[in-house]
Design an enzyme around this catalytic site. Structure first.
Site, short mmCIF file in Angstrom:
data_model
loop_
_atom_site.label_atom_id
_atom_site.label_comp_id
_atom_site.label_asym_id
_atom_site.label_seq_id
_atom_site.Cartn_x
_atom_site.Cartn_y
_atom_site.Cartn_z
N GLY A 1 0.82 -1.20 0.00
CA GLY A 1 0.00 0.00 0.00
C GLY A 1 0.85 1.25 0.00
N GLY B 1 0.43 5.43 1.34
CA GLY B 1 -0.35 6.47 1.99
C GLY B 1 0.13 7.84 1.59
N SER B 2 -0.31 8.84 2.35
CA SER B 2 0.06 10.22 2.05
C SER B 2 1.56 10.43 2.16
CB SER B 2 -0.66 11.17 3.01
OG SER B 2 -2.06 11.00 2.92
N LYS C 1 5.01 4.40 2.21
CA LYS C 1 4.64 3.22 1.43
C LYS C 1 4.96 2.00 2.28
CE LYS C 1 9.07 3.63 -1.02
NZ LYS C 1 9.71 3.80 -2.35
N LYS D 1 7.20 -0.38 6.67
CA LYS D 1 6.71 0.96 6.36
C LYS D 1 7.91 1.86 6.08
CE LYS D 1 3.68 4.57 8.27
NZ LYS D 1 2.80 4.92 9.42
N ASP E 1 -7.04 7.92 14.98
CA ASP E 1 -7.37 7.56 13.59
C ASP E 1 -7.87 6.13 13.53
OD1 ASP E 1 -7.72 8.07 10.90
OD2 ASP E 1 -5.65 7.58 10.35
#
EC number: 2.7.11.1
Length: 358
Positions: free
Chosen positions: A19, A21-22, A25, A41, A136
């Protein structure tokens, strides 16, 4: 040196992309030391906003290195290269995330949801007891291990609560998270109790678990906020939810922060208690709109096993984007709610927080 080479030197053989994200990765990798697959990550300081690097990233790494709970993703190693790339090696959620599971499987039987939600609530209690808040909580951040146990992940907006001289938690003024899971006080830009914010998000998650749909339509933030403030929670009749389950969700999705349940009250709620032993035939039992389930409630993960009834508010086909309004830029809020609310998967800006509160 590319990521694969950096990780190879550390004993990791890079696999597939999991994946992006902002600001980060995620890749899978095989650890030669641990002898199993992990998730890595990768964050590049040079490509990440200064505010994130200076405030949120240090908090995330500090908290990841501290927490240790069976329902929280384990962190095995954190290291950084000389050119500013940070690698966080974590436990791999081999069955994906809860959102994808529910989109594929449909609403969960209450017995299955109870087990998963108890695991999640236990993880949140563990964090709250340490004065750590997540901020979150959402289905995309709940990973599943090989046995479909919940693993809380992504502490990018987490923080340690500050306390004043009287020992009371200082209100937070950074409005972050994902709009569909955000509490009314956060959407309104009101300084908030961060632990109480986490509780609201738990209510949204539980609703999704048992209904297979969102409790509110977040395509219009202002309208959604009005419904939330009226304490309206509509449950699909087709799901035949028990009164105890609906009661717990209703009491969690309480707009009055002083009346919203605390994590200990959630864990002691009657719906979350282990069911009393009772005689049960070996035949599968059936609930309207939910399909057939084995008597031991094992999860059927085959694609295409959606419930018969379509959800009132469909689950997002894309990951929920995060919102972030920090105190430093609150004074630059502009009125853009009308245009941003038309986007299906939009980012909540300071403008939306300000307009929604009017």
């Amino acid at each position: 040196m590319d990521d694969a080479a950096v990780l190879r030197k550390k004993g990791y053989i890079v696999g597939i992309n999991l994946g992006k994200g902002s600001y980060a990765k995620v890749k899978s990798a095989y650890s030669e030391r641990l002898k199993f697959n992990v998730a890595v990550k990768i964050i590049d300081r040079k490509k990440t906003p200064t505010d994130f690097v200076e405030r949120f990233l240090p908090r995330e790494m500090d908290i990841l290195a501290t927490v240790n709970h069976r329902s929280i993703i384990k962190t095995y190693e954190i290291f950084e290269t000389s050119d500013g790339r940070i690698y966080i090696v974590m436990e791999l959620g081999v069955q994906g995330d809860l959102l994808e599971f529910i989109k594929c499987r449909g609403a969960l039987h209450e017995d299955v949801a109870r087990k998963m939600f108890r695991q999640l609530s236990s993880a949140v209690k563990y964090c709250h007891d340490l004065d750590v808040v997540h901020r979150d909580l959402k289905c995309e951040n709940l990973l599943l291990d090989k046995d479909f146990n919940i693993k809380l992940s992504d502490f990018g907006f987490s923080k340690r609560c500050l306390r004043d001289g009287s020992g009371r938690i200082v209100l937070s003024k950074t409005f972050c998270g994902s709009a569909a899971y955000a509490a009314p006080e956060v959407l309104q830009g009101i300084p908030y109790q961060p632990k109480v914010y986490d509780i609201w998000s738990l209510g949204v998650i539980l609703y999704i678990m048992v209904c297979g749909s969102m409790p509110y339509d977040d395509s219009d933030i202002k309208k959604m906020l009005r419904i939330q403030k009226e304490h309206r929670v509509d449950f699909p009749r087709s799901k035949n939810l028990t009164g105890e389950c609906k009661d717990l969700i209703y009491r969690i999705l309480q707009p009055d922060v002083n009346r919203r349940l605390h994590i200990d009250e959630i864990l002691s709620h009657s719906w979350l208690q282990p069911p009393k032993p009772k005689a049960m035939s070996s035949a599968s039992f059936k609930r309207e709109g939910e399909g057939k389930y084995r008597a031991d409630c094992k999860l059927d993960t085959r694609p295409g096993s959606r419930p018969e009834h379509r959800p009132d508010h469909k689950l997002a086909t894309k990951p929920q984007q995060r919102m972030l309004v920090t105190p430093e830029n609150e004074d630059r809020m502009e009125d853009r709610l009308a245009e941003t609310s038309r986007a299906k998967d939009h980012h909540i800006s300071g403008a939306e927080v300000e307009k929604a509160s009017t």
